[in-house]
Design a protein around this motif. Structure first.
Motif, PDB file in Angstrom:
ATOM      1  N   ALA A  14       0.825  -1.120  -0.037  1.00  4.79           N
ATOM      2  CA  ALA A  14       0.007   0.151   0.079  1.00  4.79           C
ATOM      3  C   ALA A  14       0.896   1.307   0.007  1.00  4.79           C
ATOM      4  O   ALA A  14       0.434   2.329   0.540  1.00  4.79           O
ATOM      5  N   ASP A  15       2.292   1.197  -0.374  1.00  3.90           N
ATOM      6  CA  ASP A  15       3.029   2.443  -0.592  1.00  3.90           C
ATOM      7  C   ASP A  15       2.766   2.915  -2.088  1.00  3.90           C
ATOM      8  O   ASP A  15       3.574   2.550  -2.879  1.00  3.90           O
ATOM      9  N   TRP A  16       1.590   3.464  -2.176  1.00 12.58           N
ATOM     10  CA  TRP A  16       1.247   3.592  -3.594  1.00 12.58           C
ATOM     11  C   TRP A  16       2.326   4.901  -3.842  1.00 12.58           C
ATOM     12  O   TRP A  16       2.475   4.959  -5.303  1.00 12.58           O
ATOM     13  N   ASP A  17       2.472   5.752  -3.223  1.00 14.51           N
ATOM     14  CA  ASP A  17       3.260   6.886  -3.700  1.00 14.51           C
ATOM     15  C   ASP A  17       4.649   6.424  -4.133  1.00 14.51           C
ATOM     16  O   ASP A  17       5.240   6.963  -5.041  1.00 14.51           O
ATOM     17  N   GLY A  18       5.153   5.251  -3.365  1.00 16.98           N
ATOM     18  CA  GLY A  18       6.357   4.782  -3.756  1.00 16.98           C
ATOM     19  C   GLY A  18       6.328   4.161  -5.204  1.00 16.98           C
ATOM     20  O   GLY A  18       7.291   4.333  -5.848  1.00 16.98           O
ATOM     21  N   LEU A  19       5.305   3.077  -5.330  1.00 15.11           N
ATOM     22  CA  LEU A  19       5.171   2.615  -6.634  1.00 15.11           C
ATOM     23  C   LEU A  19       5.134   3.556  -7.789  1.00 15.11           C
ATOM     24  O   LEU A  19       5.714   3.274  -8.671  1.00 15.11           O
ATOM     25  N   TRP A  20       3.819   4.549  -7.752  1.00 19.21           N
ATOM     26  CA  TRP A  20       4.211   5.469  -8.876  1.00 19.21           C
ATOM     27  C   TRP A  20       4.944   6.207  -9.227  1.00 19.21           C
ATOM     28  O   TRP A  20       5.564   6.467 -10.257  1.00 19.21           O
ATOM     29  N   ALA A  21       5.951   6.623  -7.829  1.00 17.47           N
ATOM     30  CA  ALA A  21       7.051   7.464  -8.143  1.00 17.47           C
ATOM     31  C   ALA A  21       8.279   6.476  -8.943  1.00 17.47           C
ATOM     32  O   ALA A  21       9.064   6.748  -9.644  1.00 17.47           O
ATOM     33  N   ALA A  22       8.303   4.998  -8.502  1.00 15.77           N
ATOM     34  CA  ALA A  22       9.165   4.331  -9.229  1.00 15.77           C
ATOM     35  C   ALA A  22       8.815   4.107 -10.621  1.00 15.77           C
ATOM     36  O   ALA A  22       9.742   4.080 -11.624  1.00 15.77           O
ATOM     37  N   LEU A  23       7.659   3.945 -11.023  1.00 20.34           N
ATOM     38  CA  LEU A  23       7.282   3.623 -12.371  1.00 20.34           C
ATOM     39  C   LEU A  23       7.281   4.956 -13.116  1.00 20.34           C
ATOM     40  O   LEU A  23       7.730   4.997 -14.338  1.00 20.34           O
ATOM     41  N   LYS A  24       7.383   6.080 -12.554  1.00 16.65           N
ATOM     42  CA  LYS A  24       7.653   7.498 -13.045  1.00 16.65           C
ATOM     43  C   LYS A  24       9.086   7.525 -13.426  1.00 16.65           C
ATOM     44  O   LYS A  24       9.385   7.900 -14.766  1.00 16.65           O
ATOM     45  N   CYS A  28       7.760   4.552 -17.114  1.00 18.80           N
ATOM     46  CA  CYS A  28       6.694   3.519 -17.331  1.00 18.80           C
ATOM     47  C   CYS A  28       5.429   3.987 -17.285  1.00 18.80           C
ATOM     48  O   CYS A  28       4.398   3.359 -17.737  1.00 18.80           O
ATOM     49  N   VAL A  29       5.161   5.251 -16.686  1.00 15.61           N
ATOM     50  CA  VAL A  29       3.732   5.436 -16.425  1.00 15.61           C
ATOM     51  C   VAL A  29       3.618   7.015 -16.833  1.00 15.61           C
ATOM     52  O   VAL A  29       4.738   7.809 -16.643  1.00 15.61           O
ATOM     53  N   TYR A 234      14.248   0.505  -7.268  1.00 17.99           N
ATOM     54  CA  TYR A 234      13.697  -0.467  -8.050  1.00 17.99           C
ATOM     55  C   TYR A 234      14.716  -1.598  -8.812  1.00 17.99           C
ATOM     56  O   TYR A 234      16.082  -0.899  -8.932  1.00 17.99           O
ATOM     57  N   LEU A 235      14.532  -2.571  -9.364  1.00 18.97           N
ATOM     58  CA  LEU A 235      15.330  -3.391 -10.199  1.00 18.97           C
ATOM     59  C   LEU A 235      15.163  -3.412 -11.524  1.00 18.97           C
ATOM     60  O   LEU A 235      14.084  -3.347 -12.091  1.00 18.97           O
ATOM     61  N   GLU A 236      16.375  -3.025 -12.193  1.00 14.64           N
ATOM     62  CA  GLU A 236      16.372  -2.878 -13.974  1.00 14.64           C
ATOM     63  C   GLU A 236      16.852  -4.181 -14.358  1.00 14.64           C
ATOM     64  O   GLU A 236      18.024  -4.218 -13.901  1.00 14.64           O
ATOM     65  N   LEU A 237      16.446  -4.616 -15.355  1.00 23.41           N
ATOM     66  CA  LEU A 237      17.102  -5.899 -15.912  1.00 23.41           C
ATOM     67  C   LEU A 237      17.207  -5.839 -17.504  1.00 23.41           C
ATOM     68  O   LEU A 237      15.936  -5.421 -17.974  1.00 23.41           O
ATOM     69  N   LEU A 238      18.126  -5.983 -18.325  1.00 26.02           N
ATOM     70  CA  LEU A 238      18.091  -6.167 -19.634  1.00 26.02           C
ATOM     71  C   LEU A 238      18.200  -7.657 -19.900  1.00 26.02           C
ATOM     72  O   LEU A 238      19.282  -8.093 -19.840  1.00 26.02           O
ATOM     73  N   ILE A 239      17.076  -8.107 -20.444  1.00 24.99           N
ATOM     74  CA  ILE A 239      17.184  -9.549 -20.780  1.00 24.99           C
ATOM     75  C   ILE A 239      16.983  -9.905 -22.575  1.00 24.99           C
ATOM     76  O   ILE A 239      16.190  -9.200 -23.040  1.00 24.99           O
TER      77      ILE A 239
END
Length: 255
Positions: A14-24, A28-29, A234-239
């Protein structure tokens, strides 16, 4: 499309601020809450590793609800906690539905506990998560959200790369009595890191156990523990899924 960037975000709780900040931060958003063109095109793949619901502490519940002192035994407080989470779950559902081929949601044990209320989860400090449990003063999760969460993945595999909530072990993907009695779910990555390679994987990405100092990246053993949203990483992977060793790069990204 063999080469893709994967953006993996640890347990949200429920840390929605953190989630949307990471995607921003990961591009990604959009400002309107929709997937960006790279996500729409599938060049970027978003993976949420599970546990969308249930703030981790009373202070986090207070931040979510705006209440000065959250009481998990007060039905009015539980209603507000549920309402705030439902609003953000709706927002996330809309985000995923706009790019279902590129936004992947893993089922965490806290998500499962909302669907199966026979398990009451809590913390060592005595906090219980019952806002979606009517038998303990909470409310039902809306049926359309139950259906959506019921479709969450147990794992995502990209070639020999695995994304799962707990570990490479199949038994850790089902949250039953045996799971909650098995202390290795929280310790495997320290005690038996060879599980990743024994499972035939080249790399694994997992959550479930909070990493106090940020994402734990063990490239030798071939895994990352990413329950570290509270440290704003967050984690970033090139696959390159066409390769036997598909990981081209992996890094923890602060935001």
């Amino acid at each position: 499309m063999p080469m893709q960037k994967f953006i993996a975000v640890g347990d949200v709780h429920a840390d929605w601020d953190g989630l949307w900040a990471a995607l921003k931060a990961a591009s990604c958003v959009t400002p309107d809450g929709l997937p960006t063109p790279p996500v729409q095109a599938g060049v970027y793949q978003v993976v949420l590793i599970g546990d969308l619901v249930h703030p981790k502490s009373e202070r986090d519940y207070e931040r979510l609800t705006g209440l000065s002192r959250f009481n998990p035994r007060n039905p009015d407080h539980l209603f507000v906690a549920a309402r705030e989470q439902v609003r953000e779950l709706e927002r996330l559902r809309a985000y995923q539905s706009a790019a279902p081929h590129a936004v992947h949601l893993i089922l965490g044990n806290h998500d499962d506990a909302v669907l199966n209320t026979s398990y009451v989860l809590g913390t060592q400090a005595g906090l219980v998560h019952v806002e979606f449990d009517p038998e303990h003063g909470g409310v039902h999760l809306p049926e359309h959200l139950r259906g959506w969460m019921g479709e969450f993945l147990r794992e995502l595999r990209v070639g020999r790369v695995q994304f799962a909530h707990v570990s490479p072990l199949p038994a850790h993907a089902y949250y039953d009595d045996l799971f909650y009695a098995d202390h290795s779910a929280k310790r495997w990555f320290r005690e038996s890191p060879e599980y990743v390679h024994m499972a035939g994987l080249s790399f694994g990405v997992y959550g479930h156990t909070q990493m106090e100092r940020g994402i734990l990246l063990d490239e030798e053993a071939g895994f990352a523990m990413i329950d570290a949203l509270h440290t704003r990483e967050y984690l970033e992977l090139l696959i390159d899924s066409s390769q036997d060793s598909p990981i081209q790069s992996v890094r923890a990204v602060p935001f």
